[in-house]
Scaffold this active site. Structure first.
Site, PDB file in Angstrom:
ATOM      1  CD  GLU A 331      -2.275   1.310   2.886  1.00  0.00           C
ATOM      2  OE1 GLU A 331      -3.270   2.043   3.060  1.00  0.00           O
ATOM      3  OE2 GLU A 331      -1.763   0.616   3.783  1.00  0.00           O
ATOM      4  CE  LYS A 388      -7.448   1.507   3.629  1.00  0.00           C
ATOM      5  NZ  LYS A 388      -6.284   1.966   4.424  1.00  0.00           N
ATOM      6  CB  CYS A 439      -4.301  -1.168   4.761  1.00  0.00           C
ATOM      7  SG  CYS A 439      -3.459  -0.967   6.364  1.00  0.00           S
TER       8      CYS A 439
END
Length: 560
Positions: A331, A388, A439
């Site tokens: 990430e 995300k 994440c």
């Protein structure tokens, strides 16, 4: 007279204080089930003390409800402390965000922010358990003196259904991590395979139900013994228990049921765990990962940017020389926006070698930006993008920003506002459709289930856990193991500082990196198109449990 009153109050307060300590302690014991301690087996008994206290206290306080049908505040302290103990211990790693000097936050304000975050998530978990206890009492299932199994089973069903429903509700919100199911990961892979049936709530239901049976064994013994003592004067009427006597305690029956259920569920999980994994050569994919090991405090400084360019470019070339088909970076590996990414040496190397890479960077979205993963093809073009969708509250965005934005200082290292990606994205690659989790998304099973149902054939997990202690990335790894099992997919994890890993569909970790180390590693994974019951139908178990709980509630109400 006053001394007698004080003595009486002391006698009343002291047992309650012991109850509070027991509630907090059992919550802490549940918190020890995850990293760094990892005593996963304690989860099967750690909820039982709270269950007993909720039932006993609600029965003792029956008739003392206020006009809102609530019990005294003292009752709700028990589940609140249990939840704070569990979440406070399990999520203590959140304090690792201190010091935030890399964001320019002074030491004392940084400490205050870390303490606030830890306190808030602990309290949030405590509110969860408090609502569960309140719902149990409101259903009146706890106010029935269950001296036999016929009355105890509905209570166990109701308690399990309410807990699963609350986990579904909490996981649908922005702040979620510590499901009871993840207490079993990565150690008890057998029971985690129940997640293939109806997701993590299947494992949660198993844990709550087993704890319920153990608690009911104690309640049965206590209540039956009390009834016996109340109903028989031993001096005038000698009492000899018989198998047919209604007040004969039978806790072993409950313990036998708990043991039988525990064994049966593990046998089902073992059957799923031992099924062979098809590995046809045509589905093979050689993937490399790069763990850049670039600390957050230098990540956005010129030193960090140059180190990222050098580390990921050299790592890419190393993996290409090993014959990989694709490379995954963590990430935010390259701290550039998508338009600037094309001018980096990494993309030039990709164009030169012709091996694709999945690169973590930032994407533009109007006047805001996204935390994204890009596919860079052999021509150096960005052909697919995943943004995300689950952002960390306060860390990546401000909830109710129009209200709180002027009060709370945003923690994001960039000037623009970070925004959520669409919850309905797909990520196509030259090797087929992939499932992507960036994440924090690893804690949300629905993100992975939806992508698997849409045709995702393997999992790409990109994370940056550099600002936390080693316990957090290990818990993060445990979350990704659950997602691999539930979707029946191979998983590739690339992180900034650890733990990067390769995980097969049975949750076995084939390789895991060191912590705070620079590493490159390659392994063969396999694309899969299978669909588990969970992928097909989602969490069907929780609605089923709620329906059965309504029937049980009607039965208990009629019994009153």
């Amino acid at each position: 007279m006053k001394s007698k009153v004080k003595s009486q109050k002391a006698k009343e307060i002291f047992p309650f204080v012991l109850y509070l300590l027991l509630a907090l302690t059992s919550g802490v014991v549940m918190g020890l089930t995850v990293a760094p301690v990892g005593a996963w087996f304690l989860a099967w008994v750690a909820l039982a003390p709270l269950w007993v206290m909720v039932v006993e206290k609600s029965q003792n306080l029956e008739g003392r409800r206020n006009k809102f049908f609530l019990l005294p505040f003292s009752f709700y302290l028990l589940p609140l402390l249990w939840g704070i103990g569990y979440h406070g211990v399990a999520l203590f790693w959140i304090t690792g965000i201190h010091p935030m000097d890399w964001l320019g936050v002074p030491w004392w304000p940084s400490l205050a922010i870390a303490f606030f975050c830890w306190s808030f998530i602990s309290l949030w978990g405590g509110i969860f358990v408090t609502i569960w206890a309140g719902a149990m009492t409101y259903s009146r299932s706890t106010t029935i003196a269950c001296l036999n199994l016929q009355k105890s089973l509905p209570r166990i069903l109701i308690g399990t259904a309410i807990w699963c429903a609350l986990e579904s509700l909490w996981s649908a919100g922005p702040l979620w991590w510590s499901s009871l199911a993840y207490t079993q990961s990565p150690h008890n892979l057998v029971i985690l395979h129940l997640g293939q049936l109806s997701g993590p709530n299947t494992v949660t239901a198993a844990i709550v139900a087993i704890n319920g049976f153990i608690a009911e064994a104690w309640i049965n013994y206590q209540q039956a013994s009390n009834k016996r003592d109340e109903s028989h004067n031993k001096d005038l009427f000698p009492y000899t228990p018989t198998p047919l006597h209604p007040y004969t305690p039978k806790p072993l029956k409950y313990l036998a049921l708990a043991t039988g259920l525990l064994i049966t569920l593990h046998l089902i999980g073992f059957f799923l765990y031992t099924r062979p994994i098809a590995e046809p050569p045509t589905a093979a994919l050689e993937v490399g990962i790069i763990q850049g090991n670039i600390l957050n405090k230098i990540k956005l400084l010129p030193e960090g940017v140059q180190r990222a360019i050098r580390s990921y470019t050299e790592g890419y070339l190393t993996l290409v020389n090993q014959g990989v088909d694709a490379v995954l970076t963590p990430e935010g590996a390259m701290p550039f926006f998508d338009k600037d990414l094309a001018a980096t040496p990494l993309v030039a190397a990709i164009e030169d070698k012709g091996v694709i890479a999945w690169v973590g960077a930032f994407g533009r979205k109007g006047r805001s930006y996204t935390n994204s993963l890009f596919t860079v093809n052999s021509q150096g073009e960005l052909t697919s993008r995943y943004d995300k969708s689950k952002l960390v509250p306060l860390g990546e965005y401000i909830p109710f920003e129009e209200i709180l934005g002027a009060i709370i200082q945003r923690l994001s290292p960039l000037d623009e506002h970070q925004v959520h990606g669409s919850p309905h994205q797909t990520f196509d690659t030259p090797f087929g459709r992939a499932i992507v989790g960036i994440c924090y998304e690893s804690a949300f099973p629905e993100v992975f289930r939806r992508q698997a149902a849409a045709g995702g054939e393997f999992i790409l997990s990109a994370s940056n856990d550099a600002h936390y202690s080693a316990a957090m990335p290990f818990q993060h790894h445990a979350q990704d193991i659950m997602r691999a099992i539930e979707t029946d997919r191979w998983s590739v994890r690339a992180t900034n500082t650890g733990y990067s890993a390769f995980v097969n569909p049975h949750g076995k970790t084939l390789w895991i990196s060191g912590y705070n180390t620079y590493e490159t590693q390659a392994a063969t994974i396999y694309r899969r198109q299978t669909k588990t019951l969970y992928v097909r139908w989602g969490d069907w178990l929780t609605p089923l449990l709620l329906g059965l709980a309504l029937i049980a509630f009607a039965y208990l109400w009629k019994s009153r």
